[in-house]
Scaffold this motif. Sequence first.
Motif, PDB file in Angstrom:
ATOM      1  N   PHE A 168      -7.876  -7.012   5.973  1.00 61.84           N
ATOM      2  CA  PHE A 168      -7.224  -5.990   5.155  1.00 61.84           C
ATOM      3  C   PHE A 168      -5.763  -6.369   4.902  1.00 61.84           C
ATOM      4  O   PHE A 168      -5.255  -6.237   3.789  1.00 61.84           O
ATOM      5  CB  PHE A 168      -7.301  -4.630   5.854  1.00 61.84           C
ATOM      6  CG  PHE A 168      -6.684  -3.503   5.075  1.00 61.84           C
ATOM      7  CD1 PHE A 168      -7.358  -2.925   4.014  1.00 61.84           C
ATOM      8  CD2 PHE A 168      -5.412  -3.024   5.385  1.00 61.84           C
ATOM      9  CE1 PHE A 168      -6.789  -1.896   3.278  1.00 61.84           C
ATOM     10  CE2 PHE A 168      -4.836  -2.000   4.666  1.00 61.84           C
ATOM     11  CZ  PHE A 168      -5.533  -1.429   3.606  1.00 61.84           C
ATOM     12  N   SER A 210      -5.355  -8.814   2.142  1.00 61.71           N
ATOM     13  CA  SER A 210      -6.095  -8.485   0.917  1.00 61.71           C
ATOM     14  C   SER A 210      -5.211  -8.254  -0.306  1.00 61.71           C
ATOM     15  O   SER A 210      -5.733  -8.047  -1.401  1.00 61.71           O
ATOM     16  CB  SER A 210      -6.962  -7.249   1.156  1.00 61.71           C
ATOM     17  OG  SER A 210      -6.144  -6.109   1.422  1.00 61.71           O
ATOM     18  N   HIS A 239      -5.229   0.022  10.061  1.00 62.09           N
ATOM     19  CA  HIS A 239      -5.870  -1.007   9.236  1.00 62.09           C
ATOM     20  C   HIS A 239      -4.957  -2.226   9.090  1.00 62.09           C
ATOM     21  O   HIS A 239      -5.399  -3.373   9.221  1.00 62.09           O
ATOM     22  CB  HIS A 239      -6.199  -0.461   7.848  1.00 62.09           C
ATOM     23  CG  HIS A 239      -7.388   0.452   7.819  1.00 62.09           C
ATOM     24  ND1 HIS A 239      -8.615   0.107   8.356  1.00 62.09           N
ATOM     25  CD2 HIS A 239      -7.543   1.696   7.301  1.00 62.09           C
ATOM     26  CE1 HIS A 239      -9.467   1.105   8.174  1.00 62.09           C
ATOM     27  NE2 HIS A 239      -8.837   2.084   7.546  1.00 62.09           N
ATOM     28  N   ASP A 248      -6.538  -5.077  11.338  1.00 57.48           N
ATOM     29  CA  ASP A 248      -7.554  -5.708  10.491  1.00 57.48           C
ATOM     30  C   ASP A 248      -6.905  -6.832   9.680  1.00 57.48           C
ATOM     31  O   ASP A 248      -6.268  -6.583   8.647  1.00 57.48           O
ATOM     32  CB  ASP A 248      -8.169  -4.651   9.567  1.00 57.48           C
ATOM     33  CG  ASP A 248      -9.362  -5.180   8.780  1.00 57.48           C
ATOM     34  OD1 ASP A 248      -9.478  -6.413   8.632  1.00 57.48           O
ATOM     35  OD2 ASP A 248     -10.148  -4.352   8.292  1.00 57.48           O
ATOM     36  N   TRP A 268       0.837  -1.185   0.000  1.00 55.91           N
ATOM     37  CA  TRP A 268       0.000   0.000   0.000  1.00 55.91           C
ATOM     38  C   TRP A 268       0.879   1.246   0.000  1.00 55.91           C
ATOM     39  O   TRP A 268       2.053   1.203   0.378  1.00 55.91           O
ATOM     40  CB  TRP A 268      -0.877   0.030   1.256  1.00 55.91           C
ATOM     41  CG  TRP A 268      -1.661  -1.208   1.487  1.00 55.91           C
ATOM     42  CD1 TRP A 268      -2.903  -1.520   1.014  1.00 55.91           C
ATOM     43  CD2 TRP A 268      -1.266  -2.352   2.282  1.00 55.91           C
ATOM     44  NE1 TRP A 268      -3.313  -2.751   1.451  1.00 55.91           N
ATOM     45  CE2 TRP A 268      -2.333  -3.292   2.227  1.00 55.91           C
ATOM     46  CE3 TRP A 268      -0.130  -2.670   3.027  1.00 55.91           C
ATOM     47  CZ2 TRP A 268      -2.274  -4.514   2.892  1.00 55.91           C
ATOM     48  CZ3 TRP A 268      -0.057  -3.890   3.678  1.00 55.91           C
ATOM     49  CH2 TRP A 268      -1.127  -4.801   3.615  1.00 55.91           C
TER      50      TRP A 268
END
Length: 409
Positions: free
Chosen positions: A379, A382, A372, A376, A356
């Motif tokens: 996430f 992902s 996140h 998470d 990211w």
Amino acid sequence: MKVLLITYYYPPIASGGTERAVKMATYLRRFGHKVLVLTQTYQRSVRPSVPEIRVYDPSHNRHRVGIYTGQWLGLRLYTEFLNRLGIPHSIYSWWKQAVLKQAKPLVTSVKPEVILATYPPIEDLEIGLFLAQHFHLPLVADFRDGLLFEPIETRFAAYPCLTLHYASIEETVAERASALITAFPALSEYFSEKYGCRNVTTVTNGWDACDFEQLPEEIPLEPTMFNIVHTGSIGGSYSGRDIRPLLNALRHLLKHHPQLTSRLRIHFVGLLQPRELAAIRDMQHEDIIIYHGVVSRKTALAFQVKANLLLLITSSDRKGAAPGKLFEYLYAKTPVLALTTDGYTKDILERTGVGWSVAVNNAPQIAEMLSHIVADQAFYASLHRSEQEIAKFSRNTQMSKLHEVLTVL
């Protein structure tokens, strides 16, 4: 083809630039070229040893220990004095002068068929231009960073004589070089648009699977923690990278999610500047940040492989370039968080699906993204890596482009 590679940054100096030069020599030899490396040494008496030709650098610019600290400082002050007088000069000029004194016997003995000079420093290009002109040899100029375009060096702008000198060298290289090599597409476009060059090839940095073989097993990362790792330096003379937005984001994150204090660890592996060490001291005392200092390259790669998240910090004013460590990160198979702007780094992340990106100077956004990633699990899982895109950045793929350039000279 017999290639004379001119590169100041070469072992025992350890840096991203060193890696590029080493890989050039290694892969060109694999492709059948005979590569001779012209580089520095800080020892006065060195036996000639092909394939390395080492010329003594009296400045000891990357070897400031003991009495050599004073020697370097004196030469550094003299350089500043000359620049203020309007005479272009750098700390590498003494090495350049030493090389040029030996130019004729050097070229006569090794009989190169092509000169490959890699910037920085600019003296590599100056030596390359001199040898190419005086001995009627083709010159291939490699720019792993921009000279005037998104420059990695900034001090030259403070001295009009250096600004003019850099502009003159860049223009001369663009006109006389048989081929130009750059490390990122925006720099290739710059040479094509500004100088009308049609002989420009982008050869990015890359990953090499061999580098990841036989890594150390014992790495100080607690398996119960979420370990975020940054390898290499952040600041420094020319980088323009800033650690403060990240630290502000961490403080914001831990203030609003104090439960992460017992789970989150940030590891800096590599040299930090004194101002950076001062900035992280409070979180070091809280055991949130762990500073490991300079380690071997193999150890740094092992940190990358075993981390939960790899951190990349770029310069906000160098959108066209991508840090060399990004390409190592591609192969490490660990998710990446890049603090960057729109540009080449973000483009590579999106194409390869390895991580990211978030605005480099936006601490609240960095904190939110970290929240996140750490909290998470869905996430965090992902990402969809594109092995096909990642393969395009292998050293073998990239250096084959350089091989193709040499074969048509």
